[in-house]
Structures are given as C-alpha cells and as structure tokens.
Design an enzyme around this catalytic site. Structure first.
Site, PDB file in Angstrom:
ATOM      1  N   HIS A 280       0.814  -1.223   0.000  1.00  0.00           N
ATOM      2  CA  HIS A 280       0.000   0.000   0.000  1.00  0.00           C
ATOM      3  C   HIS A 280       0.850   1.277   0.000  1.00  0.00           C
ATOM      4  CE1 HIS A 280      -3.824  -2.180   1.689  1.00  0.00           C
ATOM      5  NE2 HIS A 280      -3.596  -2.441   0.423  1.00  0.00           N
TER       6      HIS A 280
ATOM      7  N   GLY B 256      -2.279  -8.461  12.878  1.00  0.00           N
ATOM      8  CA  GLY B 256      -2.734  -7.078  12.994  1.00  0.00           C
ATOM      9  C   GLY B 256      -3.475  -6.536  11.801  1.00  0.00           C
ATOM     10  N   THR B 257      -4.181  -7.389  11.104  1.00  0.00           N
ATOM     11  CA  THR B 257      -5.010  -6.890   9.992  1.00  0.00           C
ATOM     12  C   THR B 257      -6.394  -7.507  10.074  1.00  0.00           C
ATOM     13  OG1 THR B 257      -5.328  -6.818   7.590  1.00  0.00           O
ATOM     14  CG2 THR B 257      -3.958  -8.619   8.426  1.00  0.00           C
TER      15      THR B 257
HETATM   16  P1  OAD Z   1      -7.848  -2.513  10.370  1.00  0.00           P
HETATM   17  O1  OAD Z   1      -8.099  -1.330  11.258  1.00  0.00           O
HETATM   18  O2  OAD Z   1      -8.885  -2.852   9.395  1.00  0.00           O
HETATM   19  O3  OAD Z   1      -7.550  -3.800  11.266  1.00  0.00           O
HETATM   20  C1  OAD Z   1      -6.634  -3.765  12.337  1.00  0.00           C
HETATM   21  C2  OAD Z   1      -6.608  -5.131  12.971  1.00  0.00           C
HETATM   22  O4  OAD Z   1      -5.583  -5.149  13.962  1.00  0.00           O
HETATM   23  C3  OAD Z   1      -7.910  -5.523  13.680  1.00  0.00           C
HETATM   24  O5  OAD Z   1      -8.219  -6.868  13.335  1.00  0.00           O
HETATM   25  C4  OAD Z   1      -7.557  -5.407  15.170  1.00  0.00           C
HETATM   26  O6  OAD Z   1      -8.247  -6.379  15.967  1.00  0.00           O
HETATM   27  C5  OAD Z   1      -6.072  -5.721  15.149  1.00  0.00           C
HETATM   28  N1  OAD Z   1      -5.328  -5.105  16.263  1.00  0.00           N
HETATM   29  C6  OAD Z   1      -5.472  -3.876  16.820  1.00  0.00           C
HETATM   30  N2  OAD Z   1      -4.565  -3.684  17.787  1.00  0.00           N
HETATM   31  C7  OAD Z   1      -3.815  -4.809  17.846  1.00  0.00           C
HETATM   32  C8  OAD Z   1      -2.720  -5.244  18.657  1.00  0.00           C
HETATM   33  N3  OAD Z   1      -2.193  -4.456  19.589  1.00  0.00           N
HETATM   34  N4  OAD Z   1      -2.206  -6.473  18.448  1.00  0.00           N
HETATM   35  C9  OAD Z   1      -2.743  -7.292  17.493  1.00  0.00           C
HETATM   36  N5  OAD Z   1      -3.779  -6.946  16.701  1.00  0.00           N
HETATM   37  C10 OAD Z   1      -4.308  -5.719  16.876  1.00  0.00           C
HETATM   38  O7  OAD Z   1      -6.440  -2.213   9.659  1.00  0.00           O
HETATM   39  P2  OAD Z   1      -5.750  -2.953   8.425  1.00  0.00           P
HETATM   40  O8  OAD Z   1      -6.213  -4.347   8.285  1.00  0.00           O
HETATM   41  O9  OAD Z   1      -4.286  -2.694   8.566  1.00  0.00           O
HETATM   42  O10 OAD Z   1      -5.176   0.935   3.286  1.00  0.00           O
HETATM   43  O11 OAD Z   1      -6.303  -2.085   7.226  1.00  0.00           O
HETATM   44  C11 OAD Z   1      -5.995  -2.451   5.910  1.00  0.00           C
HETATM   45  C12 OAD Z   1      -5.951  -1.246   5.020  1.00  0.00           C
HETATM   46  O12 OAD Z   1      -7.133  -0.464   5.178  1.00  0.00           O
HETATM   47  C13 OAD Z   1      -4.845  -0.264   5.325  1.00  0.00           C
HETATM   48  O13 OAD Z   1      -3.590  -0.647   4.763  1.00  0.00           O
HETATM   49  C14 OAD Z   1      -5.338   1.015   4.710  1.00  0.00           C
HETATM   50  C15 OAD Z   1      -6.796   0.956   5.106  1.00  0.00           C
HETATM   51  O14 OAD Z   1      -7.667   1.555   4.208  1.00  0.00           O
HETATM   52  C16 OAD Z   1      -4.910   2.046   2.584  1.00  0.00           C
HETATM   53  O15 OAD Z   1      -4.816   3.149   3.094  1.00  0.00           O
HETATM   54  C17 OAD Z   1      -4.755   1.795   1.124  1.00  0.00           C
END
Ligand code: OAD
Length: 238
Positions: free
Chosen positions: A110, A176-177
């Site tokens: 990304h 973490g996604t």
């Molecule tokens: P999300 O906010 O969708 O998901 C974050 C995940 O991390 C969730 O499943 C949480 O439960 C988990 N989480 C939070 N804190 C944590 C911790 N301390 N330890 C382990 N897990 C934890 O974020 P992403 O999946 O990264 O794209 O989002 C994907 C994309 O959406 C990003 O790259 C961005 C966004 O739109 C662009 O900007 C193109």
C-alpha cells in the site's frame, strides 16, 4: 502446477495492528483512522483532485507521527527470525517500523510514507523519510509531489512478488489486519496447504481456513510464536 514449499521460508502478512502498540492508529477499530476521517476524501484520487492541500496535510501529519514512533516487541521479534529463516514481510502498513526493527525484505503493497512521488503515470519516487511535502514542490517531470501511498481505486504494489512468496512459504503469519481490504486480504488464502498458518489479532470475524487464531496483542503473541519457531530451527540444525 505443483508448488514447492521452501522449508526455511516465512512470510509475514502484516497490518496496522502490529504498529498499534507503537502508538500508531489502526483503521477500523473504535479509534481507527477511518472512523474519525472520511477515507473517500483522504485516500482516493478524487479526494486529492478536490482538495490536495487537505490530503497533503493529513499525510504530512501521519508521516511525522510514524517517523517519531519506535518499533515495538512484535516488529523486533519478526526481525530476529532472519538469521534462522528467509523472512519476507508483505505489509499493508505505510510506516517503516519493520525496516527500522531490522527486517530486510519488506514489500509495502500500500505504499510508503517515507517516499514522495510525482502525479504523472511515470511515478518517479523520492525518499523523504519524515519530512513534509509542501504544495508547490514539484517532481522532475513537473508534476506536484504527493505521498507515495496507494489510494482506493489505485493498483497495489508488488502483488505478484508477494503472491509468489506466500505460495512458497512453509510458515505464514498474519498479524494485525482485519483482512477487510482486497486484494491484500486474498493473499492469506494462497498460503500452501502444508504451511503452518497462524493469525494474531485482537479480533477476527472470520479466520481464514487452515489458520490457527492466536487472539491477543501483537507484542505478546508474536514474540512467543517467534521463540517457538527459533527453537524449532535450532532443533532441526539451522
Ligand atoms: P484494520 O483497522 O482494518 O484492522 C486492524 C486489525 O488489527 C484488527 O483486526 C484489530 O483487531 C487488530 N489489532 C489492533 N490492535 C492490535 C494489537 N495491539 N495487536 C494485534 N492486533 C491488533 O487495519 P488494516 O487491516 O491494517 O489501506 O487495514 C488495511 C488497510 O485499510 C490499510 O492498509 C489502509 C486501510 O484503508 C490504505 O490506506 C490503502
């Protein structure tokens, strides 16, 4: 076609949750970026057309915060695998915390805050680390510099290379996604049938098939998993 799995290869698919304990926000959690800011205005080519100053300021602030943040125990644990394994990180994150923890093979699908790029299709990139991009600063092709971030509607980077690595890894860690964004999320499904597949997250609505869900904080679960994988490498004589 049969795919050969490389026994010493680990692929890590990471998202914003791995950097949460470094103080950087996720996207869809209660305090997530997209719950407080409209992504349509800040992460799309149309938003950039409508108000480039606002978009530039948003990423300048994120870049400054990401640069001030420090890698945490999860980033460090992943980096510590490298003497024993070939490790490829496929990250949706735009921060540089994996590299700053010492990881050497990181595919940013990304984009990266640490780079600016021109707005023409030639896509010249410039390394800027934590510095802001000013409006009026131009690329060598004469176009306004913008963040080197993949916005909604734009093509992800390095996807074919990421796919090749996922399909040939003997171990795959998703951390973490939320797996909410395609095509990044689809990569988890390409892990080899015989690969050990682990998912670390606070929450997960639907765990992809074949993955063991380790619920909890990245800074606790990832070092525990890594310690086991390093012990296994030592036992098998790496
Ligand atoms: P999300 O906010 O969708 O998901 C974050 C995940 O991390 C969730 O499943 C949480 O439960 C988990 N989480 C939070 N804190 C944590 C911790 N301390 N330890 C382990 N897990 C934890 O974020 P992403 O999946 O990264 O794209 O989002 C994907 C994309 O959406 C990003 O790259 C961005 C966004 O739109 C662009 O900007 C193109």
């Amino acid at each position: 076609m049969t795919t050969t799995v490389q026994p010493r290869k680990i692929v890590v698919l990471s998202g914003s949750g791995v950097s949460a304990e470094s103080g950087l926000p996720t996207f869809r959690d209660a305090n997530g970026l997209w719950n407080n800011h409209p992504w349509q205005e800040l992460a799309s080519p149309e938003g950039w057309q409508r108000h480039p100053e606002t978009v530039q300021a948003f990423y300048n602030e994120r870049r400054q915060k990401a640069w001030a943040a420090q890698p945490n125990a999860a980033h460090a644990a992943i980096a510590s695998l490298e003497p024993a394994y070939e490790v490829v990180i496929v990250t949706q994150n735009v921060d540089a915390l994996h590299e700053r923890a010492g990881s050497t093979q990181v595919l940013h699908i990304h984009g990266e805050l640490a780079y600016a790029r021109g707005t023409s299709p030639r896509r010249h990139r410039y390394r800027i680390d934590g510095a802001p991009i000013e409006m009026g600063r131009l690329c060598e092709d004469g176009t306004q510099l913008r963040p080197d971030i993949v916005w909604f509607g734009e093509s992800v980077q390095h996807f074919d290379e990421a796919l090749m690595h996922v399909t040939t890894a003997a171990r795959v860690l998703v951390v973490g996604t939320s797996l909410a964004v395609q095509p990044a999320a689809s990569l988890a499904r390409y892990a080899h049938q015989s690969a050990e597949k682990v998912l670390v997250s606070l929450e997960m609505e639907q765990v992809p098939r074949g993955f063991v869900f380790m619920r909890g904080k990245a800074t606790e679960q990832v070092p525990a998993l890594v310690a086991r994988w390093l012990a296994e490498a030592q036992r098998t004589g790496n």
